[in-house]
Design a protein around this motif. Structure first.
Motif, PDB file in Angstrom:
ATOM      1  N   MET A  18      56.719  -5.708   0.006  1.00 35.92           N
ATOM      2  CA  MET A  18      57.996  -5.072  -0.302  1.00 35.92           C
ATOM      3  C   MET A  18      59.159  -5.754   0.415  1.00 35.92           C
ATOM      4  O   MET A  18      60.240  -5.911  -0.139  1.00 35.92           O
ATOM      5  CB  MET A  18      57.950  -3.586   0.065  1.00 35.92           C
ATOM      6  CG  MET A  18      57.104  -2.753  -0.858  1.00 35.92           C
ATOM      7  SD  MET A  18      57.764  -2.661  -2.551  1.00 35.92           S
ATOM      8  CE  MET A  18      59.197  -1.624  -2.309  1.00 35.92           C
ATOM      9  N   THR A  21      59.973  -9.510  -1.086  1.00 30.77           N
ATOM     10  CA  THR A  21      60.508  -9.640  -2.448  1.00 30.77           C
ATOM     11  C   THR A  21      62.017  -9.436  -2.419  1.00 30.77           C
ATOM     12  O   THR A  21      62.540  -8.656  -1.618  1.00 30.77           O
ATOM     13  CB  THR A  21      59.855  -8.611  -3.396  1.00 30.77           C
ATOM     14  OG1 THR A  21      59.974  -7.300  -2.819  1.00 30.77           O
ATOM     15  CG2 THR A  21      58.395  -8.933  -3.618  1.00 30.77           C
ATOM     16  N   GLY A  23      65.736  -8.350  -2.706  1.00 33.71           N
ATOM     17  CA  GLY A  23      66.464  -7.094  -2.797  1.00 33.71           C
ATOM     18  C   GLY A  23      67.805  -7.307  -2.118  1.00 33.71           C
ATOM     19  O   GLY A  23      68.120  -8.426  -1.686  1.00 33.71           O
ATOM     20  N   ASN A 120      71.221   1.698   0.730  1.00 32.91           N
ATOM     21  CA  ASN A 120      70.496   0.593   0.099  1.00 32.91           C
ATOM     22  C   ASN A 120      69.416   1.169  -0.827  1.00 32.91           C
ATOM     23  O   ASN A 120      68.446   1.756  -0.347  1.00 32.91           O
ATOM     24  CB  ASN A 120      69.862  -0.284   1.185  1.00 32.91           C
ATOM     25  CG  ASN A 120      69.029  -1.417   0.610  1.00 32.91           C
ATOM     26  OD1 ASN A 120      68.860  -1.555  -0.602  1.00 32.91           O
ATOM     27  ND2 ASN A 120      68.494  -2.240   1.488  1.00 32.91           N
ATOM     28  N   LYS A 122      66.971  -0.109  -2.631  1.00 30.73           N
ATOM     29  CA  LYS A 122      65.601  -0.590  -2.434  1.00 30.73           C
ATOM     30  C   LYS A 122      65.013  -0.021  -1.147  1.00 30.73           C
ATOM     31  O   LYS A 122      63.826   0.304  -1.089  1.00 30.73           O
ATOM     32  CB  LYS A 122      65.556  -2.116  -2.402  1.00 30.73           C
ATOM     33  CG  LYS A 122      64.112  -2.636  -2.280  1.00 30.73           C
ATOM     34  CD  LYS A 122      64.012  -4.138  -2.187  1.00 30.73           C
ATOM     35  CE  LYS A 122      62.562  -4.558  -1.981  1.00 30.73           C
ATOM     36  NZ  LYS A 122      62.412  -5.996  -1.752  1.00 30.73           N
ATOM     37  N   VAL A 125      63.653   3.474  -1.859  1.00 35.12           N
ATOM     38  CA  VAL A 125      62.404   3.412  -2.634  1.00 35.12           C
ATOM     39  C   VAL A 125      61.261   2.971  -1.733  1.00 35.12           C
ATOM     40  O   VAL A 125      60.155   3.534  -1.751  1.00 35.12           O
ATOM     41  CB  VAL A 125      62.564   2.445  -3.834  1.00 35.12           C
ATOM     42  CG1 VAL A 125      61.230   2.182  -4.513  1.00 35.12           C
ATOM     43  CG2 VAL A 125      63.567   3.008  -4.834  1.00 35.12           C
ATOM     44  N   PHE A 126      61.516   1.969  -0.932  1.00 30.11           N
ATOM     45  CA  PHE A 126      60.557   1.405   0.007  1.00 30.11           C
ATOM     46  C   PHE A 126      60.095   2.483   1.001  1.00 30.11           C
ATOM     47  O   PHE A 126      58.892   2.712   1.205  1.00 30.11           O
ATOM     48  CB  PHE A 126      61.263   0.261   0.730  1.00 30.11           C
ATOM     49  CG  PHE A 126      60.415  -0.648   1.556  1.00 30.11           C
ATOM     50  CD1 PHE A 126      59.130  -0.335   1.947  1.00 30.11           C
ATOM     51  CD2 PHE A 126      60.940  -1.864   1.975  1.00 30.11           C
ATOM     52  CE1 PHE A 126      58.381  -1.195   2.736  1.00 30.11           C
ATOM     53  CE2 PHE A 126      60.211  -2.730   2.759  1.00 30.11           C
ATOM     54  CZ  PHE A 126      58.931  -2.389   3.140  1.00 30.11           C
ATOM     55  N   SER A 194      70.148  -6.432  -8.803  1.00 30.71           N
ATOM     56  CA  SER A 194      69.349  -5.516  -7.983  1.00 30.71           C
ATOM     57  C   SER A 194      69.822  -4.072  -8.106  1.00 30.71           C
ATOM     58  O   SER A 194      69.132  -3.145  -7.690  1.00 30.71           O
ATOM     59  CB  SER A 194      69.378  -5.951  -6.505  1.00 30.71           C
ATOM     60  OG  SER A 194      70.609  -5.598  -5.897  1.00 30.71           O
TER      61      SER A 194
END
Length: 200
Positions: A18, A21, A23, A120, A122, A125-126, A194
């Motif tokens: 994660m 990748t 972001g 943020n 991402k 979600v992370f 993104s």
């Protein structure tokens, strides 16, 4: 975690994949290091790492529940984050491409980078994904959340260091203002892309 020894290896793998990748954080440090150099990007990397670790802790200790209970706050955060990312994309695209201008300009600093983690997309979600997958029913919430936050912050630090080094390497090849402008617009475009999950 009660199942720490069983869960730690998959958690580390999840965090590494994660984090590495692309972001918003990766794009920001790559663009910053390309334009300002690795050394001047270190405060930004430290802010991202600490801010993300604190976000995971906050989510694990109840912030996600607050946002679930008050959907309007979640929507406001999501759109504020999206708007700020668009602003950052515009700043990256419009950055002065002359080498002497980079020496005078300032990259995003420690506190701004840390606070950015709150909006943020991402990162959220992370954090939610890691906590949902690697906590146990009836486990010690503080301990499990701390382990997950530490592992993810460590993976985040490794990721931003790698991408900043990559950006610094690219920066050495961007002596031509046109090449630097094309790079900056490419980074800005990736940052905008993104945002697609935010506005779905």
């Amino acid at each position: 975690m009660d199942a720490t020894h069983e869960s730690l290896a998959p958690l580390i793998l999840f965090a590494a994949v994660m984090s590495l990748t692309p972001g918003p954080n990766v794009i920001l440090v790559t663009a910053s290091a390309a334009n300002f150099g690795f050394g001047r990007t270190i405060p930004q990397m430290a802010g991202i790492t600490l801010g993300f670790g604190l976000l995971v802790m906050a989510v694990g200790l109840g912030l996600a529940g607050v946002l679930h209970a008050e959907p309007r706050l979640h929507v406001a955060l999501r759109y504020a984050g999206g708007a700020y990312l668009l602003y950052l994309a515009w700043c990256i695209a419009r950055a002065d491409t002359r080498r002497d201008a980079a020496a005078r300009a300032k990259p995003i600093g420690f506190f701004d980078a840390a606070l950015f983690q709150l909006i943020n997309p991402k990162g959220w979600v992370f954090a939610v994904g890691a906590l949902a997958a690697y906590t146990t029913v009836g486990g010690n919430v503080l301990w499990e959340t701390s382990v997950i936050a530490a592992v993810n912050a460590g993976a985040c630090l490794g990721s931003v260091v790698i991408w900043a080094a990559f950006g610094a390497g690219i920066g050495r090849w961007l002596g031509n203002p046109r090449a630097r402008l094309a790079f900056n617009w490419s980074m800005a475009g990736l940052l905008v892309i993104s945002l697609i999950p935010v506005f779905r």
